[in-house]
Design an enzyme around this catalytic site. Structure first.
Site, short mmCIF file in Angstrom:
data_model
loop_
_atom_site.label_atom_id
_atom_site.label_comp_id
_atom_site.label_asym_id
_atom_site.label_seq_id
_atom_site.Cartn_x
_atom_site.Cartn_y
_atom_site.Cartn_z
N ASP A 158 56.58 43.38 28.20
CA ASP A 158 56.19 44.55 28.99
C ASP A 158 55.06 45.28 28.27
O ASP A 158 55.26 46.27 27.57
CB ASP A 158 57.40 45.47 29.20
N HIS A 171 50.23 45.00 33.67
CA HIS A 171 48.79 44.74 33.63
C HIS A 171 48.24 45.07 35.01
O HIS A 171 48.21 44.24 35.92
CB HIS A 171 48.55 43.26 33.28
N GLU A 210 51.25 40.92 34.65
CA GLU A 210 50.31 41.29 35.70
C GLU A 210 51.05 41.32 37.03
O GLU A 210 52.14 40.77 37.18
CB GLU A 210 49.13 40.32 35.76
N ASP A 238 43.30 43.55 38.60
CA ASP A 238 41.88 43.86 38.51
C ASP A 238 41.39 44.35 39.86
O ASP A 238 42.19 44.59 40.77
CB ASP A 238 41.10 42.62 38.07
#
Length: 564
Positions: A529, A479, A538, A151
């Site tokens: 995956d 991710h 992630e 993120d």
């Protein structure tokens, strides 16, 4: 489950152990050929079931292969289809790639094609006018820094173990680290910095901007909610610095104190600024020893507050680094009242990082007053404290080595290690081995560390190299918002996926998007995956840092022989 040979997909150093795992229990030997001739034939060293995958496998030792080259594996006169590489520079590209990834995580700046190639992107999150949560009239400038994970948040607490680990590369192998170059822009304030210190400084600069005038440190800088999976420049939500916490202040203090010793060679004023900031953060933390993060109801970004938080590990970490930098008695008093223990390293517990520096107690005193990295000499700890730290460290390394020797895969993983970020747990176990090796020169520890990296790079039951862009098969759908939003087929290279475990937090949150990979019932197989599998796929700065440390340390030890 794979029935092909499982081994390090990148390569082996000539003097390193070379382990190959083959599922099954065949009686045929494993034969190794170069271009023309058979050079080795070995019987299984051991056969058994790895409880974490439930498979019957055989282990073969090919350590007698010491000549550089490419080799081919045969069994029962059949080519097994994979080549094995022996190379004097086996991990150097991995070392550079895992460190270059931190450049790809930079906030507040455009990544130019000159440095980022096809992964270039527009600047996102300038963070030069950030709101202070709970104080709507106040704004601060907190630009630079690394995106923490998949993120776009930036978190002080997770910087603690990350920055320490990267700085430790330079402390342990300064001459080697100076030679590593991976094409990043120079720091305008200190253009003489080696690439490693240049990259770390980009995050240190951000961390300094997160300290308030009273010495307190903001816990994190994020939006109120995670954004959709698009490129950084498309995320225009308001950004906030949120919370001031004891752990943020102490992580900050430890990082700044350690960095002050190293950067003093390159910029004395910058080093003094960091040390002053570290001491101010310590004073604030001592006055506010239980200010732990509590997530506001309208915020859903990462918390970085471990269960049972009491702040003691962070006080130990900061005290050790501040004593090394200042020699002041108050930091020793903290260690006497808050003793070191065997708690393993992760972002929520920095105790063992403190153990490393006390156990090794390196000052490298000489007439110039400089340490081997060129910066100021760290102060030495009292001998009783050193002996206790060494006892703790070597007991930890010995136990893990026993686990490794008794594992059919030769992988030092305990049952509790199969958790969110299991690959980082494995890499941190590898660092424990290396710390033990530095103290004892016991080759069993060195070889066990190598076996950990073998596991990450392909010697695992999923036959995958967990580092993007490396090996014959690596994650394609991590991710990671920058990789998901850039319209490029390949993900950003050099980042390590979190790894398998049975937690299934992503399955529980998004059952319509994430197939239930936990149904396998075995932690070493529980990996997906898929960009939605944040629990296994992630990436994060605190996961890549120990990967980078292992790769650089082993390259220095096996090839350049620079560690003393």
């Amino acid at each position: 489950m794979s029935f092909t040979p499982l081994f390090n997909q990148i390569g082996f150093y000539p003097d390193a152990p070379k382990t190959v795992i083959i599922p099954g229990s065949s009686s045929f030997p494993l034969e190794v050929f170069d271009d023309c001739h058979r050079v080795l034939a070995v019987k299984p060293q051991a056969t058994g079931v790895w409880p974490y995958s439930g498979e019957m496998v055989q282990r073969f030792d090919l350590s007698h292969l010491k000549k550089t080259g490419t080799y081919y594996l045969y069994r029962d006169e059949k080519n097994l289809g994979l080549s094995l590489v022996v190379d004097k520079m086996a991990y150097q590209q991995l070392a550079k790639g895992s460190l270059k990834w931190f450049y790809y995580q930079r906030a507040s700046m455009a990544l130019e094609p000159e440095y980022a190639g096809k992964w270039s992107r527009a600047a996102g999150h300038k963070d030069d006018c950030v709101k202070v949560y709970g104080d709507p009239a106040r704004l601060i400038c907190a630009s630079k820094g690394w995106y923490d994970a998949g993120d776009y948040g930036k978190y002080i607490v997770n910087c603690g173990i990350t920055v320490f680990t990267l700085l430790q590369i330079f402390e342990d192998f300064p001459e080697y680290a100076k030679t590593l170059k991976w094409n990043i822009p120079r720091d305008e304030q200190i253009p003489s910095l080696p690439d490693l210190l240049c990259e770390i400084k980009y995050n240190l600069d951000w961390m300094l901007s997160m300290q308030d005038s009273d010495g307190s440190v903001f816990h994190k800088l994020t939006a109120l909610k995670f954004c959709p999976h698009y490129a950084p420049d498309l995320d225009t939500a308001d950004r906030y610095v949120i919370g001031k916490t004891t752990t943020a202040a102490l992580n900050f203090a430890g990082n700044m104190a350690q960095a002050s010793l190293i950067y003093s060679k390159y910029d004395e004023e910058y080093a003094k600024r960091m040390l002053l900031a570290a001491e101010k953060a310590w004073v604030w933390a001592k006055k506010h020893p239980t200010e732990f993060y509590r997530q506001p109801s309208d915020v859903n970004t990462g918390q970085y507050t471990p269960l049972g938080e009491n702040g003691k590990p962070s006080f130990k970490f900061a005290a050790v680094e501040l004593f090394r930098a200042t020699g002041k008695q108050e930091y020793l008093e903290e260690l006497n009242s808050n003793p070191l223990n065997e708690d393993p390293p992760w972002w929520g517990n920095l105790n063992l990082l403190a153990v490393y520096h006390v156990a090794r107690n390196e000052s490298d005193e000489n007439k110039s007053g400089k340490n081997k990295a060129g910066g100021h000499v760290p102060y030495k700890f009292p001998e009783p404290l050193v002996q206790k730290a060494r006892e703790i460290l070597l007991q930890k390394a010995y136990h893990l080595c026993d686990v490794s020797k008794n594992s059919i895969y030769h992988v030092a993983m305990n049952p509790e290690d199969w958790t969110w970020g299991s690959n980082a747990v494995a890499c941190n176990n590898g660092i424990i081995f290396l710390q033990g090796f530095y103290l004892t020169k016991n080759l069993e520890y060195l070889h066990a560390a190598h076996q950990i990296l073998d596991y990450i790079l392909g010697k695992n039951p999923l036959d995958i190299c967990y580092v993007t862009g490396f090996g014959k098969r690596s994650p394609l759908h991590p991710h990671h918002r920058p990789s998901e939003g850039d319209n490029i087929e390949e993900p950003v290279p050099g980042m390590m996926a979190g790894g398998p475990h049975l937690g299934g937090q992503d399955v529980k949150r998004e059952p319509d998007r994430v197939p239930d990979y936990t149904l396998c019932g075995k932690p070493a197989l529980a990996y997906l995956d898929h960009e939605a599998s944040f629990a296994t796929n992630e990436v994060a700065i605190n996961w890549n840092a120990p990967l980078a440390y292992l790769a650089t340390a082993l390259d220095a030890i096996y090839n350049l022989k620079t560690h003393t």
